[in-house]
Design a protein around this motif. Structure first.
Motif, PDB file in Angstrom:
ATOM      1  N   MET A   1     -17.942   8.129  21.636  1.00 25.81           N
ATOM      2  CA  MET A   1     -19.231   7.606  21.191  1.00 25.81           C
ATOM      3  C   MET A   1     -19.460   7.997  19.728  1.00 25.81           C
ATOM      4  N   LYS A   2     -19.889   7.046  18.916  1.00 28.26           N
ATOM      5  CA  LYS A   2     -20.058   7.294  17.510  1.00 28.26           C
ATOM      6  C   LYS A   2     -21.273   8.196  17.268  1.00 28.26           C
ATOM      7  N   ILE A   3     -21.209   8.913  16.140  1.00 26.14           N
ATOM      8  CA  ILE A   3     -22.273   9.860  15.819  1.00 26.14           C
ATOM      9  C   ILE A   3     -23.614   9.159  15.637  1.00 26.14           C
ATOM     10  N   ILE A   4     -23.592   7.924  15.096  1.00 27.50           N
ATOM     11  CA  ILE A   4     -24.837   7.160  14.895  1.00 27.50           C
ATOM     12  C   ILE A   4     -25.501   6.866  16.236  1.00 27.50           C
ATOM     13  N   GLU A   5     -24.682   6.502  17.224  1.00 23.89           N
ATOM     14  CA  GLU A   5     -25.212   6.212  18.556  1.00 23.89           C
ATOM     15  C   GLU A   5     -25.821   7.469  19.173  1.00 23.89           C
ATOM     16  N   LEU A   6     -25.157   8.597  18.960  1.00 22.59           N
ATOM     17  CA  LEU A   6     -25.670   9.862  19.491  1.00 22.59           C
ATOM     18  C   LEU A   6     -27.015  10.228  18.854  1.00 22.59           C
ATOM     19  N   ARG A 302     -22.214  10.296  33.995  1.00 29.84           N
ATOM     20  CA  ARG A 302     -21.429   9.984  32.800  1.00 29.84           C
ATOM     21  C   ARG A 302     -20.008  10.520  32.921  1.00 29.84           C
ATOM     22  N   LYS A 303     -19.861  11.732  33.481  1.00 30.11           N
ATOM     23  CA  LYS A 303     -18.517  12.283  33.642  1.00 30.11           C
ATOM     24  C   LYS A 303     -17.709  11.521  34.678  1.00 30.11           C
ATOM     25  N   SER A 304     -18.390  11.059  35.742  1.00 28.25           N
ATOM     26  CA  SER A 304     -17.674  10.344  36.806  1.00 28.25           C
ATOM     27  C   SER A 304     -17.159   8.981  36.357  1.00 28.25           C
ATOM     28  N   ILE A 305     -17.771   8.408  35.320  1.00 26.09           N
ATOM     29  CA  ILE A 305     -17.302   7.098  34.825  1.00 26.09           C
ATOM     30  C   ILE A 305     -16.447   7.236  33.575  1.00 26.09           C
ATOM     31  N   GLY A 306     -16.017   8.470  33.285  1.00 24.96           N
ATOM     32  CA  GLY A 306     -15.012   8.636  32.236  1.00 24.96           C
ATOM     33  C   GLY A 306     -15.425   9.404  31.002  1.00 24.96           C
ATOM     34  N   ALA A 307     -16.660   9.875  30.932  1.00 25.38           N
ATOM     35  CA  ALA A 307     -17.073  10.626  29.745  1.00 25.38           C
ATOM     36  C   ALA A 307     -16.331  11.954  29.685  1.00 25.38           C
ATOM     37  N   LYS A 308     -15.823  12.274  28.524  1.00 25.35           N
ATOM     38  CA  LYS A 308     -15.065  13.511  28.372  1.00 25.35           C
ATOM     39  C   LYS A 308     -16.013  14.674  28.040  1.00 25.35           C
ATOM     40  N   ARG A 309     -15.434  15.855  28.158  1.00 23.84           N
ATOM     41  CA  ARG A 309     -16.243  17.054  27.923  1.00 23.84           C
ATOM     42  C   ARG A 309     -16.830  17.061  26.516  1.00 23.84           C
ATOM     43  N   ARG A 310     -16.029  16.659  25.517  1.00 24.90           N
ATOM     44  CA  ARG A 310     -16.510  16.673  24.140  1.00 24.90           C
ATOM     45  C   ARG A 310     -17.645  15.661  23.919  1.00 24.90           C
ATOM     46  N   ASN A 311     -17.635  14.555  24.700  1.00 24.43           N
ATOM     47  CA  ASN A 311     -18.718  13.576  24.575  1.00 24.43           C
ATOM     48  C   ASN A 311     -20.057  14.188  24.999  1.00 24.43           C
ATOM     49  N   ILE A 312     -20.036  14.917  26.115  1.00 27.26           N
ATOM     50  CA  ILE A 312     -21.257  15.575  26.600  1.00 27.26           C
ATOM     51  C   ILE A 312     -21.687  16.662  25.621  1.00 27.26           C
ATOM     52  N   VAL A 368     -29.579  26.017  12.198  1.00 27.55           N
ATOM     53  CA  VAL A 368     -30.229  26.705  13.323  1.00 27.55           C
ATOM     54  C   VAL A 368     -30.106  25.866  14.582  1.00 27.55           C
ATOM     55  N   GLY A 369     -30.331  24.549  14.443  1.00 27.94           N
ATOM     56  CA  GLY A 369     -30.204  23.655  15.595  1.00 27.94           C
ATOM     57  C   GLY A 369     -28.797  23.625  16.142  1.00 27.94           C
ATOM     58  N   ILE A 370     -27.815  23.628  15.238  1.00 24.75           N
ATOM     59  CA  ILE A 370     -26.415  23.598  15.671  1.00 24.75           C
ATOM     60  C   ILE A 370     -26.054  24.884  16.405  1.00 24.75           C
ATOM     61  N   VAL A 371     -26.439  26.028  15.794  1.00 24.81           N
ATOM     62  CA  VAL A 371     -26.067  27.327  16.380  1.00 24.81           C
ATOM     63  C   VAL A 371     -26.746  27.540  17.731  1.00 24.81           C
ATOM     64  N   PHE A 372     -28.053  27.290  17.795  1.00 26.63           N
ATOM     65  CA  PHE A 372     -28.779  27.560  19.025  1.00 26.63           C
ATOM     66  C   PHE A 372     -28.637  26.428  20.050  1.00 26.63           C
ATOM     67  N   GLY A 373     -28.154  25.283  19.607  1.00 30.02           N
ATOM     68  CA  GLY A 373     -27.913  24.195  20.555  1.00 30.02           C
ATOM     69  C   GLY A 373     -26.520  24.218  21.151  1.00 30.02           C
ATOM     70  N   LEU A 374     -25.671  25.098  20.577  1.00 24.75           N
ATOM     71  CA  LEU A 374     -24.275  25.127  21.023  1.00 24.75           C
ATOM     72  C   LEU A 374     -24.133  25.617  22.456  1.00 24.75           C
ATOM     73  N   TYR A 375     -24.872  26.667  22.807  1.00 23.14           N
ATOM     74  CA  TYR A 375     -24.748  27.215  24.170  1.00 23.14           C
ATOM     75  C   TYR A 375     -25.206  26.218  25.230  1.00 23.14           C
ATOM     76  N   PRO A 376     -26.415  25.614  25.113  1.00 27.48           N
ATOM     77  CA  PRO A 376     -26.815  24.625  26.120  1.00 27.48           C
ATOM     78  C   PRO A 376     -25.862  23.432  26.181  1.00 27.48           C
ATOM     79  N   ALA A 377     -25.385  22.973  25.007  1.00 29.78           N
ATOM     80  CA  ALA A 377     -24.464  21.835  24.971  1.00 29.78           C
ATOM     81  C   ALA A 377     -23.146  22.179  25.651  1.00 29.78           C
ATOM     82  N   ASN A 378     -22.680  23.395  25.408  1.00 25.77           N
ATOM     83  CA  ASN A 378     -21.426  23.834  26.034  1.00 25.77           C
ATOM     84  C   ASN A 378     -21.589  23.966  27.546  1.00 25.77           C
ATOM     85  N   LYS A 379     -22.770  24.473  27.963  1.00 25.55           N
ATOM     86  CA  LYS A 379     -23.043  24.593  29.393  1.00 25.55           C
ATOM     87  C   LYS A 379     -23.062  23.217  30.066  1.00 25.55           C
TER      88      LYS A 379
END
Length: 392
Positions: A1-6, A302-312, A368-379
């Motif tokens: 998925m492109k960054i613009i769409e995200l 989303r994962k069941s229809i093919g979304a990869k871990r990095r997409n999530i 700040v958003g990247i650093v503090f959003g990393l843990y929830p996104a990784n989870k």
């Protein structure tokens, strides 16, 4: 998925929960706004200090004799001989008297009195509004003449021209020969606007002001002031046989010290303001954890229809970054608004917005958003599809 769409997906999520998003961004908004405002105030204060020193001259040296007896007094003739040295340009010895009683007609008030020579106006960068300043003739013949500061002239004469009028100064009649233009307060908080200036020897004779304690010395350039300071130190040490009997104040050194102190204080306040950004980051992480829990089934689908871990991972990381970035942008606008509005509420305080610091504050809010959003996104990216689909 492109960054613009995200990014567009993140914006739709933000719009869907406006109140929650605004509360989440509040810490970032306060942090960025505080940084921009505090730096603008600090820069404005530094510029005010620099302007005040510039008005008075950074190539100015103030000599103060300590003590009260003849043995620690300054000699006028000896001081004036230094004008023949290349590192000395102008010298103005002074005697002062606070709360001098002035009277004209039925008006009476107290102002500061300065006894000095004809060089004082040049050294203090003052200008004449009406009449003239002291002359060599006034000094030589000890004339009873007085030059008024702008506030004094306004108090006693209003819009009338005071030149030629007689003013009672502590019971002695003086003729007004000039009025100075308004200048404002200097760095010590005093103002030439609220003073009256008379010839040096006239002041000493008429008001028994004693010996010269303070002398203003101007050097040709800012570089010469250090050589002048060295010469004057040698002379005074020899004269008083002590290095504690006098004080030399170098305006250039004072400017550097005051600017450094202001900068340090501003940096400390900015550091405190940055804590709000970190608190805002914790708020973003907290709300993103809630978002992951609310959208667990969506993640499973989303994962069941093919979304990869990095997409999530990128989906939730971009969402956290968009929230902090929007908060940073709003904080930037709020900070600039406060900085621009501040002088209207406090006319004595100027502000100067720093474009560099503003950009850095915004970038920091995004980080700040990247650093503090990393843990929830990784989870979110680590959820197993089967467990996510079973989540209720």
């Amino acid at each position: 998925m492109k960054i613009i769409e995200l990014i567009f997906m993140a914006l739709r999520t933000v719009v869907a929960n406006p109140m929650r998003t605004m509360l989440t961004m509040l810490g970032v908004i306060i942090g960025v706004g505080s940084v921009v405002t505090l730096v603008a105030l600090g820069n404005g204060t530094s510029q005010q200090i620099a302007k005040q020193y510039e008005d008075l001259g950074t190539n100015l040296l103030v000599v103060s004799a300590n003590g009260s007896g003849r043995g620690t007094s300054l000699d006028y003739d000896e001081l004036m001989k230094f004008e023949g040295f290349p590192e000395f340009s102008t010298i103005a010895p002074t005697v002062t008297q606070a709360n001098t009683n002035l009277k004209y007609d039925r008006t009476q008030a107290s102002y500061s009195l300065i006894g000095t020579n004809d060089r004082y106006m040049e050294i203090t960068k003052s200008t004449i509004a009406k009449g003239r300043f002291l002359s060599e003739v006034d000094l030589e013949f000890r004339n009873n003449v007085v030059v008024l500061g702008s506030e004094v002239a306004k108090k006693f004469f209003g819009l009338l021209d005071p030149v030629g009028e007689e003013l009672n100064v502590n019971g002695v009649v003086f003729t007004v020969i000039g009025v100075l233009n308004a200048k404002g307060s200097n760095l010590t908080g005093t103002s030439v606007d609220s003073t009256v200036i008379v010839p040096l020897e006239t002041a000493r004779r008429a008001f028994k002001l004693g010996f010269i304690r303070t002398t203003y010395i101007e050097a040709p350039t800012k570089e010469d002031i250090y050589k002048a300071q060295e010469t004057m130190t040698s002379y005074l040490t020899y004269k008083f046989k002590s290095t504690t009997a006098f004080t030399l104040t170098n305006q250039d050194e004072l400017l550097t010290a005051k600017t450094a102190a202001t900068s340090t204080l501003t940096n400390q306040l900015v550091a405190v303001a940055c804590i709000s950004l970190l608190v805002g980051g914790i708020g973003i992480m907290n709300i993103m954890m809630v978002t992951v829990s609310e959208r667990t089934r969506e993640i499973g689908i989303r994962k069941s229809i093919g979304a990869k871990r990095r997409n999530i991972l990128f989906q939730f990381l971009v969402e956290a970054t968009v929230i902090s970035g929007l908060g940073g942008l709003i904080g930037l606008l709020v900070g600039i608004g406060f900085a621009l509005a501040w002088p209207h509420f406090s006319p004595s305080q100027t502000t100067s917005i720093s474009l560099d610091i503003s950009v850095y504050a915004f970038i920091f809010s995004v980080l700040v958003g990247i650093v503090f959003g990393l843990y929830p996104a990784n989870k979110a990216s680590r959820l197993r599809p089967i467990d996510a689909l079973r989540f209720d």
